[in-house]
Design a protein around this motif. Structure first.
Motif, mmCIF file in Angstrom:
data_model
loop_
_atom_site.group_PDB
_atom_site.id
_atom_site.type_symbol
_atom_site.label_atom_id
_atom_site.label_comp_id
_atom_site.label_asym_id
_atom_site.label_seq_id
_atom_site.Cartn_x
_atom_site.Cartn_y
_atom_site.Cartn_z
ATOM 1 N N PHE A 88 43.255 69.594 54.576
ATOM 2 C CA PHE A 88 42.391 70.444 55.494
ATOM 3 C C PHE A 88 41.442 71.245 54.827
ATOM 4 O O PHE A 88 41.561 71.801 53.905
ATOM 5 N N ASN B 273 31.273 77.441 61.523
ATOM 6 C CA ASN B 273 30.457 76.324 60.607
ATOM 7 C C ASN B 273 28.943 76.124 60.864
ATOM 8 O O ASN B 273 28.127 75.815 60.174
ATOM 9 N N LEU C 223 29.191 77.071 66.457
ATOM 10 C CA LEU C 223 30.202 76.230 66.023
ATOM 11 C C LEU C 223 31.326 76.962 65.249
ATOM 12 O O LEU C 223 31.697 76.692 64.090
ATOM 13 N N PRO C 224 32.039 77.506 66.265
ATOM 14 C CA PRO C 224 33.243 78.247 65.511
ATOM 15 C C PRO C 224 34.443 77.109 65.200
ATOM 16 O O PRO C 224 34.623 76.321 65.733
ATOM 17 N N ASN C 225 35.217 77.927 64.169
ATOM 18 C CA ASN C 225 36.605 77.172 64.113
ATOM 19 C C ASN C 225 37.271 78.153 64.781
ATOM 20 O O ASN C 225 37.936 78.939 64.133
ATOM 21 N N VAL D 198 34.849 55.932 68.265
ATOM 22 C CA VAL D 198 34.340 57.050 68.730
ATOM 23 C C VAL D 198 33.268 57.749 68.117
ATOM 24 O O VAL D 198 32.206 58.035 68.392
ATOM 25 N N ALA E 93 29.161 58.515 68.943
ATOM 26 C CA ALA E 93 28.687 59.525 68.917
ATOM 27 C C ALA E 93 27.607 59.638 68.143
ATOM 28 O O ALA E 93 26.579 60.216 68.349
ATOM 29 N N ARG F 140 25.199 70.181 67.127
ATOM 30 C CA ARG F 140 26.638 70.358 68.023
ATOM 31 C C ARG F 140 27.322 68.953 67.793
ATOM 32 O O ARG F 140 28.381 68.853 67.567
ATOM 33 N N LEU F 141 26.546 67.896 68.106
ATOM 34 C CA LEU F 141 26.948 66.389 68.107
ATOM 35 C C LEU F 141 27.731 66.185 66.514
ATOM 36 O O LEU F 141 28.725 65.423 66.279
ATOM 37 N N GLN G 175 28.692 68.530 64.487
ATOM 38 C CA GLN G 175 30.096 69.180 63.998
ATOM 39 C C GLN G 175 31.243 68.184 64.779
ATOM 40 O O GLN G 175 31.891 67.988 64.093
ATOM 41 N N HIS G 176 30.957 67.643 65.754
ATOM 42 C CA HIS G 176 32.023 66.817 66.494
ATOM 43 C C HIS G 176 32.245 65.591 65.651
ATOM 44 O O HIS G 176 33.476 65.369 65.366
ATOM 45 N N SER H 164 34.173 66.681 63.018
ATOM 46 C CA SER H 164 35.412 67.018 63.191
ATOM 47 C C SER H 164 36.259 65.613 63.511
ATOM 48 O O SER H 164 37.405 65.627 63.070
ATOM 49 N N ILE H 165 35.694 64.496 63.797
ATOM 50 C CA ILE H 165 36.169 63.411 64.083
ATOM 51 C C ILE H 165 36.875 62.735 62.763
ATOM 52 O O ILE H 165 37.890 62.438 62.271
ATOM 53 N N LEU I 114 40.024 64.311 61.117
ATOM 54 C CA LEU I 114 41.177 63.838 61.328
ATOM 55 C C LEU I 114 41.268 62.388 60.836
ATOM 56 O O LEU I 114 42.407 62.298 60.546
ATOM 57 N N ARG J 263 42.641 62.051 57.598
ATOM 58 C CA ARG J 263 44.214 62.645 57.334
ATOM 59 C C ARG J 263 44.976 61.479 58.003
ATOM 60 O O ARG J 263 46.172 61.286 57.410
#
Lengths: 868, 441
Positions: free
Chosen positions: B148, B173, B177-179, B212, B216, B230-231, B233-234, B237-238, B241, B244
């Motif tokens: 993480f 971020n 773009l909050p966490n 995905v 994106a 914004r995208l 960041q998306h 995020s993908i 995950l 991991r």
């Protein structure tokens, strides 16, 4: 068309100052001074409605030119995601989703800036798999859907199925390559975990797809005027359906979007009317009124549990549900004037809310009832949710309640107070009602200018406590006192909440404010000046249609503000260019940037980074690994090595030892400790004893440390400094001075004080003693001096510098060596010690110190060692 | 070297009954035989943490009366008395980007830059951070092999605002773009320590995310700059995950069980209990090397948390504004807050890590968004730097600035303490390229 009255939320207020800072953050407010300007009159409330005087308003400004709202990406809100996923999966979505962000009052506006953070992505992913499992719980369900048979048949079926499904999810037809990718995923997942998981994987990918989670607006040139842009038919369909029903476009709307026929106003309006009649529209717009009144915070509010033990989640929900039901009745069932929300006394109560309102409990569930006239609640403003959310945890807040009415119903902005205002209620006269105490805090015009807009409205709601319960009396420090619920709106006296509701409902600014609140929500963006004319137009539409909100919504859909947008362009950045982009460059390359609030911002070209030792040019200056250094151990001590093309050079240390004070011939010139009269000597921080140069480099501790450290050598009798720090090596630099350059002299503070009165044993260092020592040494014929380097009671040891040369320097000059020694940030101390040393070395001396004396920009400096 | 310590026992012992039941593996599973490196051969990692509370302090009762080594605790820092050797105080500094209550201090201390205002259309301002926050500056350098990038938790519940991400979120971020902080201890536990029950399914999940991600990526090409960020960041995020999934769940994965829910009785928020659980979860995340960067938002900026524990019946923010000098309730609430900080730091100190404890190997920047709540002042800013930063920081020092130095100096000092040796930090008025040298060994 009637000119609009005060520009809604005219935002351009010039409040002179204010109080009650806390009213402007979410969780509390200062109940602050406000002048009680209530005028006692006998005017009946109805005649108190302000007249329509706007046409003669001398302050009326022309509305700014209309500009479209920039196209942007909208992340779907929680209900919109649920509806979309449910439409795709055929099951209700019960999984937990990431929380929406409310901005400018609305989650729709928050969706216009939101992304998906790592944690939120995990929540979406978990929710997606939970939901697809619910949709396809077992193999039988999957087979019913897809008819698993030979794989080649499954593929064909799957393709057909996706052909129907993807336009629902993505609100657009899918490309063949996109379908292929999903089929590939099916094959891959089926191979790993079987066909049931394969089918689920396809569904998970569909619902997690960015085309599902975001509404994409880009726009297209308007064929009638290619210089202008408008939303495409598909984009219009999405905006319309999500706005009116919080759900994706249905088949009929999609069909017209694909035919590109939504630019025909009749077609568009027919869909709008159709959607507005659906039950989903009632749910969606009930949420609008909840957000418009900040009632989304009811669930988050806390009240003192000892005073309001009845407040639980059930009661909170009942408070909000009551408002939803009232809204649905007035706006949808009756299609009456939206202003009736402020006067209707219908309510829908469960047992808890009935108890709060003094009504009999319904036999079960929630039932319709009429509020008690005796409590004087009237419409929305007397409802528990509104009263409680705009109160404190224990006591009411006329300020906060008044502010809610001002801002959310009249769109009359109240400036936040400046920093540094104390709103100390406890300092107000004790013993009266809250109202008395607020009035007693008069005499601050800078507070009254804003509080007069809020408090007199809130005073009318004082018959309701912090939970919204009716009360005849206020419990005060001196016992219960009767409530005075008179207040005032625009100079007209009102008595009680019902009267306030009537006055607001008839206020000329109310229609425009409703229009503003609707438009902000509909566009998913805070309105700019370019939309104020649209707001005015829609407010007029509301009035022209007998206050029907449904009619106004339809008018908005047909309006250019709903359909036009802006796209990429280059040029100047003012409000007419908001959201436009142009190319930009950084040292690392080219990118684009956007016009926001008058500035070109967000250049996405690669940003120069910190150069590191890896053979790459991170800072994009054309040089690789330049000036990248690190500390290292060299033969003769700590050194520095540089980066050369990704590797480290050899360690550049003190390559040949220089003479240091140790009784040894360090430099091999057969002389021992030669030339060390004035020697810059690096010492570790630990040698400095209690001296912390960062803390205060001019402290007695530092003088003592420099003196003691140097005197302990065989080559010096004293020292000064530290005059600098070699950060990378963790070393401080002292200047050690031998007996040829320094005389260590014992004296007393009594003597020093005769030279400068402020040099005492209680205040043994700083400019006072510097001046005293300078004069003391001068009286001895020894030019200058520093210290005291040791203190014992009234005894002081100072060091005179018989061969020093003194100069008149300025802090302006000194600051060129060390910026903080500018006479303002620092006049003496660690940074100045370094600056004086550098000043003297720049003048050709070996070192120096100061200030001997200082005044304004002038600083006298003593330099050591003969100048050339 | 024998290291068959039962870490769970240690935690329980330290806290008098641990509420988290993660059975930690014996140390040798995680460490090399010398105890000075991880089993993977990596040196004991640097950790950077932020512990934030809202509404400031009473500076007259907060600043320690003595400077230099072994500072004497003030009334409000008394709860940290036993931790003085691990905690340095930086006092007298000022956030230089101050122009608006709460917003400027929050953005200023977390980014070294003025807040980024969103729109000009409303009474009170709506803002977000202008750039990524300091914890993410650290994460850029420190993540290493930790699964993480960072962990964000909150203690007292968020009470709603629409004043923008500055008011709600600590870690960012970038603009908007909050966490978001996680407030549910069980969710934090599941995120960090649960292991897949069906490993094959994880492969499928990764395939879904991969698809995905690609889609994106296609979409970004149609968008303007802000939307592209914004995208992006998306997409990030993908990927986080996806990477991991299927990876080794780590030595702590799948052991123990999630902490039980903490009931709230009679509307009284169980702040201390929640703080204790969250403190342990953060400590476990670090000890298990699940992350090397974490932030604890004890309360949000301008928080309305009701400190009933000290007799408050109204929100903290409004109390700061309305209580008469010398504000005994505000003072008591600040002491209570520092007690919660002490629990957090003590938990780190009681958690063995390598040849020392977590606090030996961490730097914790502890701060608020203003100094005196009643006046929204930005000078005399409350700043603590706890932890020894793998030996870089000596701890136990009170550095007092006598000329209102830039508060960014403390932030850069904390970063350097954790080995994040950025040459400078902050922008414009918030810019700093100096550290507090006295805090270093």
């Amino acid at each position: 068309m009637r000119p609009v009255s005060r520009l809604p939320v005219l935002l351009l207020l010039s409040a002179l100052g204010a109080c009650g800072v806390a009213d402007f953050v979410q969780q509390g407010d200062a109940v602050d001074p406000g002048k009680d300007t209530t005028v006692e009159t006998d005017l009946p409330v109805d005649s108190a409605a302000p007249g329509d005087t706007d046409d003669t308003d001398p302050e009326e400004e022309p509305l700014p030119p209309e500009t479209p709202v920039p196209a942007r990406l909208h992340r779907l809100t929680d209900p919109q995601v649920r509806a979309t996923w449910a439409a795709v999966l055929g099951v209700p979505i019960t999984a937990s989703l990431p929380a929406d962000t409310s901005l400018h009052g609305y989650t729709s506006v928050g969706g216009g800036v939101a992304s998906v953070s790592p944690v939120e992505l995990e929540e979406f992913e978990t929710a997606a798999w939970q939901s697809v499992k619910a949709a396809l719980p077992d193999r039988a369900a999957a087979e019913a859907l897809l008819g698993f048979a030979p794989p080649e048949v499954a593929g064909v079926r799957l393709r057909a199925w996706l052909h129907d499904l993807l336009p629902v999810a993505w609100r657009r037809p899918a490309g063949a390559d996109e379908v292929d990718a999903l089929l590939g995923l099916y094959d891959e997942a089926t191979g790993v975990a079987g066909s049931l998981v394969g089918a689920r994987a396809v569904l998970a990918a569909v619902v997690l797809h960015p085309s599902t989670l975001y509404r994409v607006e880009v726009g297209e040139p308007d064929p009638a005027d290619p210089a202008r842009r408008r939303l495409t038919s598909r984009e219009l369909a999405e905006r319309l359906a999500f706005l009116l029903t919080d759900a994706p476009p249905d088949a009929a709307l999609r069909a017209d979007a694909e035919r590109d026929s939504l630019h025909d106003q009749h077609v568009l309006l027919a869909h709008a009317e159709r959607l507005l009649a659906l039950p989903a529209a009632r749910a969606a717009w009930s949420h609008w009124i909840v957000e418009a009144l900040s009632l989304d915070r009811v669930a988050l509010m806390s009240k003192d549990p000892d005073v309001f033990p009845e407040l639980d989640d059930t009661l909170k929900e009942a408070m909000v549900e009551e408002v939803r039901r009232l809204f649905q009745q007035v706006v949808f069932e009756d299609d009456a004037a939206v202003a009736e929300l402020l006067t209707r006394e219908d309510t829908w109560v469960d047992a808890g809310l009935a108890s709060l309102y003094g009504l009999p409990a319904p036999s079960e569930g929630t039932a319709h009832a009429t509020l008690l006239r005796s409590e004087g609640r009237g419409g929305l403003l007397g409802r528990a949710g509104v009263l409680a959310v705009a109160a404190h945890d224990l006591q009411t807040s006329p300020t906060r309640r008044g502010r809610l009415v001002r801002e959310r119903l009249l769109c009359d902005a109240v400036e936040p107070p400046p920093p540094g205002v104390v709103a100390d209620l406890d300092a107000l006269p004790q013993g009266g009602t809250l109202r008395d105490r607020l009035a007693g805090h008069a005499g601050k015009p800078q507070c009254a200018s804003c509080h007069d807009k809020m408090d007199p409205l809130g005073f009318t709601m004082e018959h309701f406590d912090a939970l919204g319960r009716w009360r005849a009396e206020e419990v005060t420090a001196v016992g219960p006192l009767p409530i005075d619920a008179t207040g005032e709106l625009d100079g007209v006296t009102l008595d009680g909440t019902r009267a306030l509701g009537v006055a607001v409902s008839q206020h000329p600014d109310f229609p425009g404010c409703v229009a503003l609140q609707v438009l902000r929500h509909a566009l998913g963006a805070a309105e700019g000046r370019g939309q104020l004319a649209s707001v005015a137009r829609l407010g007029d539409d509301l009035q022209a249609n007998a206050g029907s909100l449904q009619a106004m919504i339809l008018a908005m859909v047909a309006d250019e503000v709903f359909q036009a947008t802006t796209g990429a362009d280059a040029g100047p950045c003012d409000e007419t260019h908001e959201g436009q982009t142009r190319s930009c460059t950084t040292a690392c390359g080219e990118g684009t940037e956007t016009c926001r609030d008058g500035l070109w911002v967000g250049c996405d070209a690669a940003v120069p980074g910190l150069e590191t030792c890896d053979g790459l040019d991170q800072d994009c200056d054309g040089a690789v690994d330049e000036q990248v250094e690190r500390a290292c151990d060299a033969t003769w001590g700590r050194g520095v090595q540089a980066c050369v093309e990704g590797g480290w050079s050899s360690c550049e240390g003190p390559d040949a030892p220089t003479e240091v004070c140790n009784g040894v011939d360090d430099d091999g010139d057969l002389l021992v400790d030669e030339g060390l009269e004035i020697a810059h000597t690096d010492v570790g921080a630990t040698l400095l004893g209690d001296c912390d140069p960062d803390l205060d480099g001019a402290s007695a501790a530092c003088h003592a440390a420099a003196h003691a450290t140097c005197a302990a050598t065989s080559c010096a009798v004293s020292g000064l400094g530290p005059v600098g720090r070699r950060e990378a090596l963790g070393l401080h630099t002292l200047v050690c001075v031998d007996e040829r350059e320094a005389s260590v002299v014992q004296t007393t503070f009594g003597v020093l004080a005769t030279h400068h009165g402020s040099c005492t044993s209680a205040s043994p260092h700083g400019p006072g003693c510097y001046a005293a020592i300078h004069r003391f040494c001068g009286a001895r014929g020894e030019v200058a001096g520093w210290g005291p380097v040791a203190v014992s009671g009234e005894e002081a040891t100072v060091v005179c510098a018989p061969k020093a040369t003194t100069y008149q320097a300025t802090y302006t000059q000194l600051a060129t060596f060390v910026p903080t020694c500018d006479g303002y940030t620092q006049r003496f101390g660690a940074d100045c010690a370094e600056a004086f040393d550098l000043w003297c070395r720049d003048a050709g001396h070996l070192s120096g110190f100061g200030p001997l004396e200082n005044a304004a920009d002038l600083a006298y400096v003593a330099c050591l060692g003969v100048a050339p | 070297m024998s290291r068959s310590l039962d870490r769970r026992t240690l935690l329980r012992g330290a806290l008098g009954g641990a509420v988290v039941s993660v059975a930690l593996p014996p140390l040798e599973a995680m460490l090399s035989s010398s105890g000075e490196a991880l089993a993977t051969g990596e040196p004991i990692p640097d950790r950077f943490l932020v512990w934030f509370w809202g509404n400031g302090v009473r500076p007259d009762k907060w600043v320690p009366p003595t400077t230099g080594a072994g500072w004497t605790p003030s009334e409000e820092l008394a709860p940290l008395a036993s931790l003085v050797p691990y905690v340095s105080v930086v006092s007298g500094c000022e956030v230089k980007t101050a122009t608006h209550p709460h917003h400027s201090g929050m953005a200023g201390i977390m980014t070294g830059q003025k807040y980024h205002q969103l729109g000009t259309t409303r009474d009170t301002i709506v803002s977000t951070f202008p750039r990524q926050s300091v914890d993410q500056d650290a994460a850029d350098r420190l993540q290493g092999s930790a699964p993480f990038r960072s962990l964000e938790v909150g203690v007292t519940r968020f009470r709603g605002t629409d004043e923008g991400s500055t008011f709600q979120h600590l870690s960012h971020n970038g603009p908007n773009l909050p966490n978001p902080s996680m407030y549910d201890p069980a969710a934090v536990y599941r995120r960090l320590f649960s292991v897949p029950t069906e490993p094959q399914l994880d492969l499928v999940r990764a395939s879904v995310l991969d698809l995905v991600h690609e889609e994106a990526g296609r979409l970004t090409r149609r968008l303007g700059v802000t939307d592209r960020q914004r995208l992006d960041q998306h997409l990030t995020s993908i990927r986080a995950l996806e990477q991991r999934l299927g990876a080794d769940p780590g030595v702590c994965g799948g052991l123990g069980s999630p902490p039980a829910p903490i009931p709230e009785t009679a509307g009284k928020e169980p702040v201390a209990e929640k703080n204790e659980v969250m403190s342990e979860l953060v400590a476990l995340a670090l000890a298990c090397d699940q992350t090397r960067v974490a932030s604890v938002q004890f309360s949000t900026c301008g928080s309305g948390v009701v400190f009933w524990q000290v007799g408050a019946s109204d929100g903290m923010h409004v109390t700061c504004h309305t209580e008469a000098d010398p504000q005994p309730l505000v003072h008591a609430a600040t002491v209570f807050t520092m007690e919660q900080l002490a629990v957090f730091l003590q938990t780190l100190k009681d958690t063995p890590d390598g040849n020392g404890n977590l606090l030996d190997h961490s730097v914790v920047l502890c701060t608020s968004e203003l100094s005196l709540g009643a006046l929204h002042t930005n000078d005399e800013f409350p700043l603590l730097i706890a932890g020894r930063g793998n030996g870089r920081l000596k701890g136990g020092w009170h550095y007092r600035s006598y000329w209102k130095e830039n508060a960014s100096k403390a932030v850069l000092t904390a970063l350097h303490g954790a080995g994040v040796t950025l040459p400078s930090w902050g922008v414009d008025e918030g810019y700093i390229d100096k550290t507090v040298g006295a805090l270093f060994t």
